[in-house]
Enzyme design. Structure first.
Site, short mmCIF file in Angstrom:
data_model
loop_
_atom_site.label_atom_id
_atom_site.label_comp_id
_atom_site.label_asym_id
_atom_site.label_seq_id
_atom_site.Cartn_x
_atom_site.Cartn_y
_atom_site.Cartn_z
CE LYS A 1 -8.11 9.42 -6.51
NZ LYS A 1 -8.68 10.53 -5.74
N GLY A 2 -5.77 3.20 -4.20
CA GLY A 2 -5.48 2.45 -3.09
C GLY A 2 -4.47 3.15 -2.36
CG PHE B 1 -0.82 1.60 -4.77
CD1 PHE B 1 -1.20 2.19 -6.06
CD2 PHE B 1 -1.89 0.61 -4.75
CE1 PHE B 1 -2.30 2.11 -6.89
CE2 PHE B 1 -3.03 0.45 -5.46
CZ PHE B 1 -3.07 1.02 -6.51
N GLY B 2 -1.38 4.56 -4.31
CA GLY B 2 -1.36 5.89 -5.20
C GLY B 2 -2.88 5.66 -5.99
CD GLU B 3 -5.84 8.98 -9.00
OE1 GLU B 3 -6.91 9.18 -9.39
OE2 GLU B 3 -4.86 9.65 -8.63
CB VAL B 4 -5.21 2.12 -11.05
CG1 VAL B 4 -5.10 1.48 -12.42
CG2 VAL B 4 -4.66 1.34 -10.18
CG ASP C 1 -2.28 -7.68 0.11
OD1 ASP C 1 -3.27 -8.02 0.97
OD2 ASP C 1 -2.38 -6.78 -0.19
#
EC number: 2.7.11.30
Length: 503
Positions: free
Chosen positions: A213-214, A216-219, A333
């Site tokens: 998770k980050g 931005f959302g989820e992997v 980044d």
């Protein structure tokens, strides 16, 4: 209706009395209907009012008609006896009037009586009527909770006949992702698979498990025709990041062995929310951050990780001129969490959502107005103190180099020589908190001019000594004095040859 002529009342009072049907009696006597006066032909005589009522209870209706004497009219202008009443178990409707036999009428009932269950419902039926809505509400709430909890697990279905644009013949049976990518790189524009093919792939992927998770959302790890892929699912509020990253990944000639392999991008609206998918190659080792936390590396492993990272960044930074050219790109980044480790021990750079491209023809940079982006711990000095020249593309490349020097420091600490190595730590772990602010980083990096500590033991190993020298030249406060990605790549290539390492 008539009102007593001799009553000393004003016209206003007459109007009120008439409107409320509460009447004063006539001065002379008159006859009323009386249901109990059987001997007098159901008739009574009064100097007051005629009265009729109907009382409803749970099991019967009672009618009553009679005379009311004037002396019983209290108060005289609004007698209590003429007012309707309601009490537990019954409801009474009344009517008073002052003409002969005016009470010989049938008053309407209000039924069914309040509180009495409908005659057609027994105890079982009544219980069903009450329990039905309650069960419906409970089931609805449970369903909503289930959907919210599992919404990211909803599998993309195989395209159906209602969506002919996604028909399966676009990708023949037996075709692998490697085949599609090869065809795209050899015969296509080099800017990614056709959108129709991307959508077909994305909508036939079955999600397996969440792997990260980050912000931005989820992997997720997913499968397409038996092949494992990584699916980055953005939250709907991160649509700009999703669009930007998909756009950068599809830059002409971007594909490189040390850049995360992009496969497809798709947005799916199921009527309740929009899922934004970015599909890429899957690497089971995960990020470099995770890898270094779990394992130590040999000298060979360190050089492979560092050289492949430098190769990927050099390719990003490089402009390729020609019909099928590539613009120069800065990552903005770069950090160990945005670099993935492949099965062969090399790295590939990922997460291009904040990247910027440089158009050399017009010397313009497509960048969002807010230049303070990325991860604070990895920000270059000129970014921390706002001295970076936003109009000069080289400034962004130099900031990437500073960040890559910090990544090299993370790698080198885990290099085991004779069983000796350092624990994994983030850069500046001993100087700032776990989630430092820009001000805290600026104080350490810009004012105190501190950099991560380089252990003395590194000087006893040629490979670590070279790595330490590269790091120092990446960390200069003056960005123009830093090494370029291409120079670092060449230095590490020479080191790998000296060590007899095959990439």
């Amino acid at each position: 209706m008539e009102v007593a002529a001799g009553a000393p009342r004003s016209r206003l009072l007459l109007f009120v009395l008439a409107a409320t049907a509460t009447l004063a009696p006539e001065a002379t006597a008159f006859q009323c209907f009386c249901h109990l006066c059987t001997k007098d032909n159901f008739t009574c005589v009064t100097d007051g009012l005629c009265f009729v009522s109907v009382t409803e209870t749970t099991d019967k209706v009672i009618h009553n008609s009679m005379c009311i004497a004037e002396i019983d009219l209290i108060p005289r202008d609004r007698p209590f006896v003429c007012a309707p009443s309601s009490k537990t178990g019954s409801v009474t409707t009344t009517y008073c009037c002052n003409q002969d036999h005016c009470n010989k009428i049938e008053l309407p009932t209000v039924g069914p009586f309040p509180g009495k269950p409908p005659s057609g419902l027994g105890p079982v039926e009544l219980a069903a009527v009450i329990a039905g809505p309650v069960c419906f509400v409970c089931i609805s709430l449970m369903l909503m909770v289930y959907i919210c909890h599992n919404r990211t697990v909803i599998h993309h279905r195989v395209p159906n006949e209602e969506d002919p644009s996604l028909d399966r013949p676009f990708i023949s049976e037996g075709t692998t992702l490697k085949d599609l990518i090869y065809d795209m790189t050899t015969s296509g524009s080099g800017s990614g698979l056709p959108l129709l093919v991307q959508r077909t792939i994305a909508r036939t992927i079955v999600l397996q498990e969440s792997i990260g998770k980050g912000r931005f959302g989820e992997v997720w790890r997913g499968k397409w025709r038996g092949e494992e892929v990584a699916v980055k699912i953005f939250s709907s509020r991160e649509e700009r990041s999703w669009f930007r990253e998909a756009e950068i990944y599809q830059t002409v000639m971007l594909r490189h062995e040390n850049i995360l392999g992009f496969i497809a991008a798709d947005n799916k609206d199921n009527g309740t929310w929009t899922q934004l998918w970015l599909v890429s190659d899957y690497h089971e080792h995960g990020s470099l951050f995770d890898y270094l936390n779990r394992y130590t590396v040999t000298v060979e492993g360190m050089i492979k990780l560092a050289l492949s990272t430098a190769s990927g960044l050099a390719h990003l930074h490089m402009e390729i001129v020609g019909t099928q050219g590539k613009p120069a790109i800065a990552h903005r980044d770069l950090k160990s969490k945005n670099i993935l480790v492949k099965k062969n021990g090399t790295c590939c750079i990922a997460d291009l959502g904040l990247a910027v491209r440089h158009d050399s023809a017009t010397d313009t940079i497509d960048i969002a107005p807010n230049h303070r982006v990325g991860t604070k711990r990895y920000m270059a000095p000129e970014v921390l103190d706002d001295s970076i020249n936003m109009k000069h593309f080289e400034s962004f490349k130099r900031a990437d180099i500073y960040a890559m020097g910090l990544v090299f420091w993370e790698i080198a600490r885990r290099c085991s020589i004779g069983g000796i190595h350092e624990d994994y730590q983030l850069p500046y772990y001993d100087l700032v908190p776990s989630d430092p602010s820009v001000e805290e980083m600026r104080k350490v990096v810009c004012e105190q001019k501190l950099r991560p500590n380089i252990p003395n033991r590194w000087q006893s190993c040629e490979a670590l000594r070279v790595m330490a020298k590269i790091m120092r030249e990446c960390w200069y406060a003056n960005g123009a004095a830093r090494l370029t990605a291409l120079r670092i790549k060449k230095t590490l290539s020479q080191l790998s040859q000296q060590e007899g390492i095959k990439m």
